[in-house]
Structures are given as C-alpha cells and as structure tokens.
Design a protein around this motif. Structure first.
Motif, PDB file in Angstrom:
ATOM      1  N   ALA A 173      12.638   2.134   4.653  1.00 33.27           N
ATOM      2  CA  ALA A 173      12.530   2.666   6.016  1.00 33.27           C
ATOM      3  C   ALA A 173      11.191   2.292   6.657  1.00 33.27           C
ATOM      4  CB  ALA A 173      12.686   4.182   6.006  1.00 33.27           C
ATOM      5  N   GLU A 174      10.141   2.267   5.855  1.00 34.04           N
ATOM      6  CA  GLU A 174       8.810   1.978   6.384  1.00 34.04           C
ATOM      7  C   GLU A 174       7.957   1.394   5.264  1.00 34.04           C
ATOM      8  OE1 GLU A 174       5.350   4.948   7.701  1.00 34.04           O
ATOM      9  OE2 GLU A 174       7.044   5.009   9.093  1.00 34.04           O
ATOM     10  N   VAL A 175       7.107   0.449   5.599  1.00 36.23           N
ATOM     11  CA  VAL A 175       6.240  -0.164   4.596  1.00 36.23           C
ATOM     12  C   VAL A 175       4.848  -0.390   5.180  1.00 36.23           C
ATOM     13  CG1 VAL A 175       6.998  -2.500   5.221  1.00 36.23           C
ATOM     14  CG2 VAL A 175       5.987  -2.111   2.990  1.00 36.23           C
ATOM     15  N   THR A 176       3.829  -0.189   4.355  1.00 27.42           N
ATOM     16  CA  THR A 176       2.452  -0.460   4.755  1.00 27.42           C
ATOM     17  C   THR A 176       1.925  -1.608   3.915  1.00 27.42           C
ATOM     18  OG1 THR A 176       2.090   1.876   5.279  1.00 27.42           O
ATOM     19  CG2 THR A 176       0.142   0.507   5.019  1.00 27.42           C
ATOM     20  N   LEU A 177       1.456  -2.662   4.588  1.00 20.76           N
ATOM     21  CA  LEU A 177       0.970  -3.857   3.912  1.00 20.76           C
ATOM     22  C   LEU A 177      -0.508  -4.085   4.215  1.00 20.76           C
ATOM     23  CD1 LEU A 177       3.929  -6.276   4.755  1.00 20.76           C
ATOM     24  CD2 LEU A 177       3.452  -5.292   2.517  1.00 20.76           C
ATOM     25  N   LYS A 178      -1.225  -4.544   3.217  1.00 19.46           N
ATOM     26  CA  LYS A 178      -2.625  -4.927   3.411  1.00 19.46           C
ATOM     27  C   LYS A 178      -2.680  -6.320   4.042  1.00 19.46           C
ATOM     28  CE  LYS A 178      -5.072  -6.303  -0.129  1.00 19.46           C
ATOM     29  NZ  LYS A 178      -5.845  -6.302  -1.401  1.00 19.46           N
ATOM     30  N   VAL A 179      -3.569  -6.530   5.006  1.00 17.22           N
ATOM     31  CA  VAL A 179      -3.753  -7.842   5.620  1.00 17.22           C
ATOM     32  C   VAL A 179      -5.191  -8.304   5.384  1.00 17.22           C
ATOM     33  CG1 VAL A 179      -1.988  -7.445   7.366  1.00 17.22           C
ATOM     34  CG2 VAL A 179      -4.353  -6.853   7.866  1.00 17.22           C
ATOM     35  N   LEU A 225      11.974   9.485   0.566  1.00 16.00           N
ATOM     36  CA  LEU A 225      10.899   9.529  -0.429  1.00 16.00           C
ATOM     37  C   LEU A 225       9.728   8.689   0.059  1.00 16.00           C
ATOM     38  CD1 LEU A 225      13.083   8.881  -3.614  1.00 16.00           C
ATOM     39  CD2 LEU A 225      12.547  11.082  -2.561  1.00 16.00           C
ATOM     40  N   SER A 226       8.522   9.203  -0.109  1.00 14.39           N
ATOM     41  CA  SER A 226       7.321   8.470   0.302  1.00 14.39           C
ATOM     42  C   SER A 226       6.412   8.260  -0.902  1.00 14.39           C
ATOM     43  CB  SER A 226       6.567   9.234   1.392  1.00 14.39           C
ATOM     44  OG  SER A 226       7.351   9.332   2.571  1.00 14.39           O
ATOM     45  N   PHE A 227       5.860   7.038  -1.009  1.00 18.07           N
ATOM     46  CA  PHE A 227       4.951   6.693  -2.101  1.00 18.07           C
ATOM     47  C   PHE A 227       3.769   5.920  -1.531  1.00 18.07           C
ATOM     48  CE2 PHE A 227       9.277   6.775  -3.776  1.00 18.07           C
ATOM     49  CZ  PHE A 227       9.157   7.683  -4.814  1.00 18.07           C
ATOM     50  N   GLY A 228       2.613   6.060  -2.198  1.00 21.96           N
ATOM     51  CA  GLY A 228       1.429   5.336  -1.744  1.00 21.96           C
ATOM     52  C   GLY A 228       0.890   5.937  -0.466  1.00 21.96           C
ATOM     53  N   GLY A 229       0.249   5.094   0.357  1.00 18.30           N
ATOM     54  CA  GLY A 229      -0.339   5.572   1.604  1.00 18.30           C
ATOM     55  C   GLY A 229      -0.625   4.426   2.537  1.00 18.30           C
ATOM     56  N   GLN A 230      -1.649   4.591   3.362  1.00 21.35           N
ATOM     57  CA  GLN A 230      -1.974   3.578   4.360  1.00 21.35           C
ATOM     58  C   GLN A 230      -3.379   3.025   4.178  1.00 21.35           C
ATOM     59  OE1 GLN A 230      -1.155   5.406   8.160  1.00 21.35           O
ATOM     60  NE2 GLN A 230       1.034   4.992   7.992  1.00 21.35           N
ATOM     61  N   VAL A 231      -4.038   3.373   3.070  1.00 22.58           N
ATOM     62  CA  VAL A 231      -5.370   2.834   2.775  1.00 22.58           C
ATOM     63  C   VAL A 231      -5.368   2.314   1.344  1.00 22.58           C
ATOM     64  CG1 VAL A 231      -6.572   4.330   4.415  1.00 22.58           C
ATOM     65  CG2 VAL A 231      -6.167   5.127   2.088  1.00 22.58           C
ATOM     66  N   MET A 232      -6.456   1.644   0.947  1.00 23.30           N
ATOM     67  CA  MET A 232      -6.496   0.986  -0.354  1.00 23.30           C
ATOM     68  C   MET A 232      -6.392   1.977  -1.519  1.00 23.30           C
ATOM     69  SD  MET A 232      -6.530  -2.274  -0.160  1.00 23.30           S
ATOM     70  CE  MET A 232      -7.205  -2.728  -1.731  1.00 23.30           C
ATOM     71  N   LYS A 233      -7.288   2.981  -1.555  1.00 23.61           N
ATOM     72  CA  LYS A 233      -7.313   3.906  -2.696  1.00 23.61           C
ATOM     73  C   LYS A 233      -6.389   5.088  -2.395  1.00 23.61           C
ATOM     74  CE  LYS A 233     -11.933   2.623  -4.260  1.00 23.61           C
ATOM     75  NZ  LYS A 233     -13.287   3.082  -4.612  1.00 23.61           N
ATOM     76  N   LEU A 284       0.818  -1.211   0.000  1.00 19.54           N
ATOM     77  CA  LEU A 284       0.000   0.000   0.000  1.00 19.54           C
ATOM     78  C   LEU A 284       0.854   1.265   0.000  1.00 19.54           C
ATOM     79  CD1 LEU A 284      -2.823  -0.895   2.560  1.00 19.54           C
ATOM     80  CD2 LEU A 284      -2.878  -1.040   0.074  1.00 19.54           C
ATOM     81  N   GLY A 285       1.942   1.254   0.747  1.00 24.92           N
ATOM     82  CA  GLY A 285       2.778   2.448   0.826  1.00 24.92           C
ATOM     83  C   GLY A 285       4.199   2.089   1.207  1.00 24.92           C
ATOM     84  N   ILE A 286       5.118   2.983   0.903  1.00 20.63           N
ATOM     85  CA  ILE A 286       6.529   2.741   1.193  1.00 20.63           C
ATOM     86  C   ILE A 286       7.232   4.067   1.472  1.00 20.63           C
ATOM     87  CG2 ILE A 286       7.351   2.933  -1.207  1.00 20.63           C
ATOM     88  CD1 ILE A 286       8.537   0.078   0.915  1.00 20.63           C
ATOM     89  N   LYS A 287       8.194   4.048   2.395  1.00 16.51           N
ATOM     90  CA  LYS A 287       9.067   5.198   2.642  1.00 16.51           C
ATOM     91  C   LYS A 287      10.498   4.720   2.426  1.00 16.51           C
ATOM     92  CE  LYS A 287       8.062   8.078   5.923  1.00 16.51           C
ATOM     93  NZ  LYS A 287       7.873   8.686   7.286  1.00 16.51           N
TER      94      LYS A 287
END
Length: 263
Positions: free
Chosen positions: A96-102, A66-74, A54-57
């Motif tokens: 540095a940081e990643v957001t994954l859908k579960v 650099l930050s891409f995407g976000g923390q929600v689906m859309k 979903l998102g990555i830093k």
C-alpha cells in the motif's frame, strides 16, 4: 505511483534511486519495482533495492493493514520486514505504501570501453574491485568491457587517467539499454541469469551473453547443458529469467530448494 514520475521529481531535486531499477516499459510502478526486487547496473556498487527500503505498509491476506519500519534511517526494532518485501512478488501482502532512501546524483560520470575476452574481463574487474576506484557499473559483452565511473570530478578524472581505455561517447544510451535489457546481449531464449561469487572464473559453458556487477552476475542464452549444476559447483545459482511458457512450467524459474529447506 509511476516509477518514471517519481524519478523525474527526484531529478529536479538532484536526487535519484541509486539501485537504478529497470522499467521494462512505460507502465512501471513503484509497487512493481519493490515487488520484483530488481536492481540495475549500479547495484553492485550502490546496493540492491532491499538496501534502500526504510518502511512499508501492507494489506495482508486477512484484510489487515500492517506497518513496518519507518521514514528515517534508524527506525527498525525487531524484524526488518520491510526488506523482506523486496522481491517477494506480491506473495506476502499487497503493497500500500513504501518509503525508499534516495541519494544525491553523482557530480561527474565517465564511461570507458576496453577490448578484452571473458577471462581478461573477469581478472580486471576483480583487480579493479580491490582498488579505491569510483566504479559504478560494469558490463561485458562480445569482447568488450564497459566501465562507468561516478563521483567527484577529481576522483573520476584521476581514475580515467589510471585506467586508460577508450571514452564512450553515447554512454547514457548504453547504460539505459543494459538497465532495460534492450541491449543485444539480452536477446535469445531461454535466458539464464547466474548469481556467482565475483571471483568465479570463466565457467567453460557455451552461451555466455554478458557479465555484470563486477563478475557476480552473468547471463547465458540458448540453454547451455546443466547450467544450474554448473552454477552450484562454483558456489552460485541460476534463474530461468526468460523462456517459453512450456519450459517455465517444466523447469520452474528458480533453483529448487534443498530437501531440508523445503521441508
């Protein structure tokens, strides 16, 4: 972040990483999981790791965050760079940081075992793949095909009644050994991983060790001749997954790019 620690916390909430990432040891981390881009037995039905990004830093080569995407689906506008990081092996930046859908854990699971040869297994897997069955994993090795069913209790029970086969008692141990590649099917070097159309027939090459992902992933050992050319002739490609260092240096892990792409 230790991968086992994250999965334990998710399990307490009835959630899980549906792409079933391998650990290959107690030191597995979430960053390593994303960088390697590897998915386990459930990948063919649930999706690959990149599908759950979903998102990555990132920290790039100039020291910029650099930050891409976000923390929600859309959440994507423009390039979906987050998915590009999956499997990039650290070449595009430090994660540095990643957001994954579960997803919620399946209510019921059953594993069936069938006695059949390679050609029979490929035929059945493609037939079953076209039916509304709750198949969450498949694995063939040495004349046996294991099939895992996951989902609602009624759907799983109906599928068991339709498919037949023998119920496997210690199913969880079997699927963990497949995910972690401690199963005897993954012994032997060099070990080749072939990605093919699931409808590809038996290749007619010696050294077949296992078939996964409904026929789309096949493992060969003991260096069958011209395996990359054979895979390409069936519309796929081969990766030298595990081998002595001398052979890795000579052949390279990944299939060479076409001249135009390389240029």
């Amino acid at each position: 972040t230790p991968l086992a620690e994250l999965e334990e916390l998710l399990a307490e909430k009835g959630q899980y990483l549906a792409f079933e990432p391998p650990h290959f040891g107690p030191g597995a981390t979430v960053g390593g999981c994303v960088a390697s881009g590897l998915s386990g037995p459930r990948r063919a039905n649930a999706g690959a790791l990149r599908d759950f990004m979903l998102g990555i830093k990132l920290l790039d080569g100039r020291g910029e965050v650099l930050s891409f995407g976000g923390q929600v689906m859309k959440n994507v506008a423009g390039y979906d760079v987050s998915r590009l990081i999956a499997g990039s092996l650290g070449t595009l930046g430090v994660i540095a940081e990643v957001t994954l859908k579960v997803l919620p854990m399946p209510v019921a699971e059953r594993t069936l075992c069938f006695e059949m040869d390679e050609a029979g297994a490929l035929k059945k897997l493609n037939q079953w793949g076209a039916l509304p069955l709750p198949i969450s994993a498949s694995f063939w090795h040495d004349g046996r095909l294991w099939l895992r069913l996951s989902g609602a209790q009624a759907a799983v029970e109906a599928a068991v009644g339709k498919l037949g086969g023998n119920a496997t008692v210690d199913a969880q141990k079997t699927w963990i050994s497949v995910r972690e590649q401690t199963h005897p099917a993954f012994s032997g070097e060099p070990l080749w991983r072939l990605s093919l159309p699931s409808t590809a027939p038996a290749l007619g090459v010696d050294g077949l060790r296992a078939i996964e992902w409904g026929g789309a992933q096949r493992w060969y050992a003991n260096e069958p001749a011209a395996i990359r050319e054979v895979a390409a002739s069936f519309g796929g490609h081969a990766v030298l997954y595990r081998a002595p260092e001398s052979q890795r240096c000579l052949e390279g892990a990944f299939a060479p790019l076409a001249p135009a792409l390389l240029a």
